[in-house]
Structure formats: structure tokens, C-alpha cells
Motif scaffolding. Sequence first.
Motif, short mmCIF file in Angstrom:
data_model
loop_
_atom_site.label_atom_id
_atom_site.label_comp_id
_atom_site.label_asym_id
_atom_site.label_seq_id
_atom_site.Cartn_x
_atom_site.Cartn_y
_atom_site.Cartn_z
N GLU A 53 7.15 5.51 7.30
CA GLU A 53 7.70 5.31 8.64
C GLU A 53 8.66 6.44 9.02
O GLU A 53 9.54 6.79 8.23
N ASP B 68 3.49 -2.97 3.82
CA ASP B 68 4.64 -3.67 3.24
C ASP B 68 4.94 -4.96 4.02
O ASP B 68 5.86 -5.69 3.65
N SER B 69 4.15 -5.25 5.04
CA SER B 69 4.15 -6.60 5.64
C SER B 69 3.85 -7.63 4.55
O SER B 69 4.14 -8.82 4.70
N LYS C 85 1.16 5.68 3.61
CA LYS C 85 1.78 5.65 4.93
C LYS C 85 3.28 5.53 4.77
O LYS C 85 3.75 4.84 3.87
N ASP D 283 1.40 1.50 1.81
CA ASP D 283 2.71 1.82 2.38
C ASP D 283 3.70 2.26 1.30
O ASP D 283 3.75 1.66 0.22
NA NA Z 1 4.31 -1.41 6.96
#
Ligand code: NA
Length: 259
Positions: A114, A45-46, A112, A84
Motif C-alpha cells: 500500500e 491482508d483482509s 502487493k 499482500d
Molecule cells: Na490488503
Amino acid sequence: MTALQKVEAIRDRKGKRAIAALTAYDYPTARLLDESGVDVLLVGDSLGMVVLGFPDTTHVTLEHMLHHVAAVARAKPNALVVGDLPIHTYDTPEQALETARRLVEAGAGAVKLEGGVSEAEKVRAITSAGIPVMGHLGMLPQRVLEEGGYRKKGRTPEQTEAIREGAQAIIDAGVFAIVLESVVPDSARFLTTTLSVPTIGIGCGDHTCDGEVAVITDLLGSYPWFVPPFAKPQADVAGATREAVRRYVKNVENPSHPQ
Ligand code: NA
Ligand code: KIV
């Protein structure tokens, strides 16, 4: 290899050969990175910052992610494609599973998310459905607004223990690897030797983890307006782009003296 075989191969690399991961957000980049031997293509998500122009990752939506995961998947890479889960698309286990399913439908081989203890049930919901999950601990960019900035993690034994507990909770819930972001080197090294799954570091110092991940624009020098202190650029794509465009503009304006 199927995505599940790729996941197993990555899990098996622990203590053996280091894992090389890079972010990718589009088809040509995915193809080039895959042809160059990277193990994991992370559609991170960058994306929100280095492709879409938002100030941080909290603006990224599932629609954004699906669009870019699909582009990367069209490259049919040998590398494992990890997508993400963006912020607020895994607020409950049910929502986490639904989001993971959509990312897999778009072409991700794994997802992925967090967080540690508070996310373990969500990890479990996804892995129970047969979708591989990568964890992400240390600095959590989706919480940057709450935390008021990007800070180093694992600076005290208590902080390191909290990361270890979180890691153990998501390992018990089935993650096959864990990204460690901005964890101080000693702590990253300790976590790497302690945890049973591969750690993949970013901003954790050199050779402290079982692998490394970098944001592709940091590696290529293609996003010059913000370069994190730990970036190790291997190219100057921004400079090459500006130079090529300057020549193009000159040649258009003055075709009798091409450069
Ligand atoms: Na990320
Ligand atoms: O979004 C991303 O690029 C990431 C990496 C920094 C691990 O999550």
C-alpha cells in the motif's frame, strides 16, 4: 504459464478485456475460484478481518500471510497468486525485499503493498530483484487507525492529483497494476485513462477501472456481520450454512424424523 507470463498477460489487458480479481485465503476457495475463471487470486491482508477475526488489517503478521499464501498456492491455480505485504513488514526497502522473497517462497507469483511516493523505493527494491509488485492507492486499510475510518478518496482535484503522483512514482518503480480502493468514480475513471498500467477497482463504482477486485466473503455473503456498502453479494453462504447446521443439529437430536 509462469508467474511472470501471467503478470505480463495482466499488464497487456489494459484497454482490452477487464481483469477479474478476487481474494482467497485457503485451498478449497482458491480451487473453486480458479476453476471458475478468475484472473487473480489475491491473498489479501483482509485475511485478518474476514478469516482471523481481527478488527482491521493492522493485526496481520507475515506468519499469517505465509500460512495462507501457501494454502492458496497448493491449489496450483492458473490465476496469478498475489500476496499482500502486511503492515510493518516493509518499513525499509531491505525489509520489503526480504518480505516479498518470503511470500514468493510460500507460493506467491507477485506481491502487493500500500502507498505511493513514500513507498516507491521499496517497490523498486522488490521489482529490481525480479519479483512483480502490484500497487494499492486510494483508501489504504493499513492506515485506517491514523485516518480514523474508511473514507472515500479522490473527492477533490488535489486529492486526485496526489493519487496520480503516487501512482506515477510506483509505476516508475515497476508496478504492473494498481488497486484503487474507494476512489470516487470520476476520479477512478480519470486515473484509469491517465495511468499506463491496469487499475483494479474496489469501491470505485462500476466500470471505472481496468478490472475489479472483491473480497470473496462479500461476493459469497459468507461474512454477514460487516458488509461494505459497495459489496454486491451473489450468494447467501451465511444463510445456507446456518440452515444446514440447524438441520444437522435437529437430525442429531431427533434421528427418527430426519429433515
Ligand atoms: Na490488503
Ligand atoms: O486485503 C485485501 O483484500 C485487499 C483488497 C481489498 C484489494 O487489499
